[in-house]
Enzyme design. Structure first.
Site, PDB file in Angstrom:
ATOM      1  N   HIS A  82      41.160 -17.779 -47.427  1.00  0.00           N
ATOM      2  CA  HIS A  82      42.459 -18.336 -47.021  1.00  0.00           C
ATOM      3  C   HIS A  82      42.596 -18.436 -45.498  1.00  0.00           C
ATOM      4  O   HIS A  82      42.160 -17.547 -44.760  1.00  0.00           O
ATOM      5  CB  HIS A  82      43.603 -17.506 -47.609  1.00  0.00           C
ATOM      6  N   HIS A  99      38.363 -13.042 -47.817  1.00  0.00           N
ATOM      7  CA  HIS A  99      38.489 -14.247 -48.655  1.00  0.00           C
ATOM      8  C   HIS A  99      38.802 -15.444 -47.781  1.00  0.00           C
ATOM      9  O   HIS A  99      39.056 -15.300 -46.590  1.00  0.00           O
ATOM     10  CB  HIS A  99      39.524 -14.033 -49.765  1.00  0.00           C
ATOM     11  N   ASP A 143      43.829  -9.513 -49.703  1.00  0.00           N
ATOM     12  CA  ASP A 143      45.064  -9.849 -50.423  1.00  0.00           C
ATOM     13  C   ASP A 143      44.960  -9.503 -51.911  1.00  0.00           C
ATOM     14  O   ASP A 143      45.699 -10.034 -52.728  1.00  0.00           O
ATOM     15  CB  ASP A 143      45.380 -11.345 -50.289  1.00  0.00           C
ATOM     16  N   HIS A 190      43.095 -13.188 -56.888  1.00  0.00           N
ATOM     17  CA  HIS A 190      43.826 -13.889 -55.819  1.00  0.00           C
ATOM     18  C   HIS A 190      43.053 -15.156 -55.436  1.00  0.00           C
ATOM     19  O   HIS A 190      43.609 -16.245 -55.381  1.00  0.00           O
ATOM     20  CB  HIS A 190      43.996 -12.956 -54.628  1.00  0.00           C
ATOM     21  N   HIS A 205      48.645  -7.805 -45.712  1.00  0.00           N
ATOM     22  CA  HIS A 205      50.010  -8.164 -45.297  1.00  0.00           C
ATOM     23  C   HIS A 205      50.951  -6.962 -45.320  1.00  0.00           C
ATOM     24  O   HIS A 205      50.795  -6.062 -46.147  1.00  0.00           O
ATOM     25  CB  HIS A 205      50.598  -9.231 -46.233  1.00  0.00           C
ATOM     26  N   ASP A 218      44.967 -17.975 -43.449  1.00  0.00           N
ATOM     27  CA  ASP A 218      45.631 -16.906 -42.689  1.00  0.00           C
ATOM     28  C   ASP A 218      44.750 -15.661 -42.563  1.00  0.00           C
ATOM     29  O   ASP A 218      45.178 -14.635 -42.029  1.00  0.00           O
ATOM     30  CB  ASP A 218      47.009 -16.560 -43.284  1.00  0.00           C
ATOM     31  N   HIS A 219      43.507 -15.757 -43.037  1.00  0.00           N
ATOM     32  CA  HIS A 219      42.530 -14.676 -42.839  1.00  0.00           C
ATOM     33  C   HIS A 219      41.304 -15.158 -42.061  1.00  0.00           C
ATOM     34  O   HIS A 219      40.453 -14.354 -41.694  1.00  0.00           O
ATOM     35  CB  HIS A 219      42.088 -14.091 -44.189  1.00  0.00           C
TER      36      HIS A 219
HETATM   37 ZN   LIG Z   1      45.094 -14.833 -49.386  1.00  0.00          ZN
END
Ligand SMILES: [Zn+2]
Length: 255
Positions: A58, A56, A133, A114, A171, A60-61
């Site tokens: 985001h 996805h 996530d 999400h 995570h 942090d990915h």
């Molecule tokens: Zn995420």
């Protein structure tokens, strides 16, 4: 030959994982939170990065994608519905489609909630699923772009995978998730066992994933919103499962 994986930490608590096909030599990073830990994992294994599969959009990915692509000239595959928000995309993937890493054939399961159209990647021959996530061990992602109903349906899609499927997620949140889950099902013996197992894993300097669909079905409250005892525990006995799921998710947000 079967798939090999290498798990490592990125940023503060993001998991990075490499998926390697020994036959072809191809190696995919499932998400790229940042470049340096991916490089370290490549160096440790001797594998060569050929693909980045993005669950996805985001940051942090996806934060490591540009640097890794420029260095390795790897293919970047992102969910069709989110590709506009992911850098350097070469190909997109859709629900029900296939994403290959050499001979490893993954199925794309769209799991909205999400984000609007995240891809969960399922490799049935190797019994591996990469849930980003969407699903965590004993938890799930925050419902940010989709609806609670969509996220519950996504939980059901993942719950339907074979029990022995190994679940990788985005995570290391397991201990906090367990503390919350125990407020919903304090007498769930599977959850109590998982709490002891996870505490030992962390104390031993290990990670708590991969977990299995079987373990999650037994102890993850977000997969159990249609269990009568869980509905009753949040004061919603007899209500639709999506409503129970929404209540559990709302309580977790405030926990
Ligand atoms: Zn995420």
């Amino acid at each position: 030959m079967s798939a090999q994986t290498r798990l490592f930490m990125c940023l503060k608590d993001n998991f990075g994982v490499l998926l390697h096909d020994p036959g072809s030599g191809r190696t995919a990073a499932i998400d790229a939170p940042e470049a340096a830990p991916v490089e370290a994992a490549l160096k440790a294994t001797g594998w060569k990065l050929t693909d980045i599969l993005v669950t996805h959009h985001h940051g942090d990915h996806t934060g490591g994608i540009e640097e890794l692509k420029h260095r390795h000239r790897c293919r970047v595959v992102a969910p069709d519905g989110e590709a506009g928000a992911v850098p350097e995309v070469d190909e997109t993937m859709r629900d029900g489609g296939t994403v290959r890493v050499g001979a490893l054939e993954g199925r794309v399961i769209e799991t909205p909630g999400h984000t609007s159209a995240p891809a969960t990647l399922y490799y049935p021959a190797d019994k591996l699923v990469f849930a980003g996530d969407t699903l965590f061990s004993i938890g799930c992602g925050r419902v940010i772009e989709g609806t609670m109903e969509q996220m519950w349906q996504s939980m059901l899609k993942l719950r339907a995978l074979p029990d022995d499927t190994m679940v990788h997620c985005g995570h290391e949140y397991t201990l906090a998730n367990i503390r919350f889950a125990q407020t919903i099902e304090p007498n769930n013996t599977e959850l109590t066992a998982r709490a002891a197992e996870a505490a030992k894993q962390i104390a031993d300097g290990q990670w708590t994933i991969p977990t299995t669909i079987d373990e999650e079905k037994a102890a993850n409250p977000f997969l159990r919103a249609d269990v009568p005892a869980v509905a009753a525990a949040v004061g919603l006995a007899g209500k639709p499962a999506a409503e129970v799921f929404a209540e559990i998710r709302a309580r977790k947000n405030k926990f």
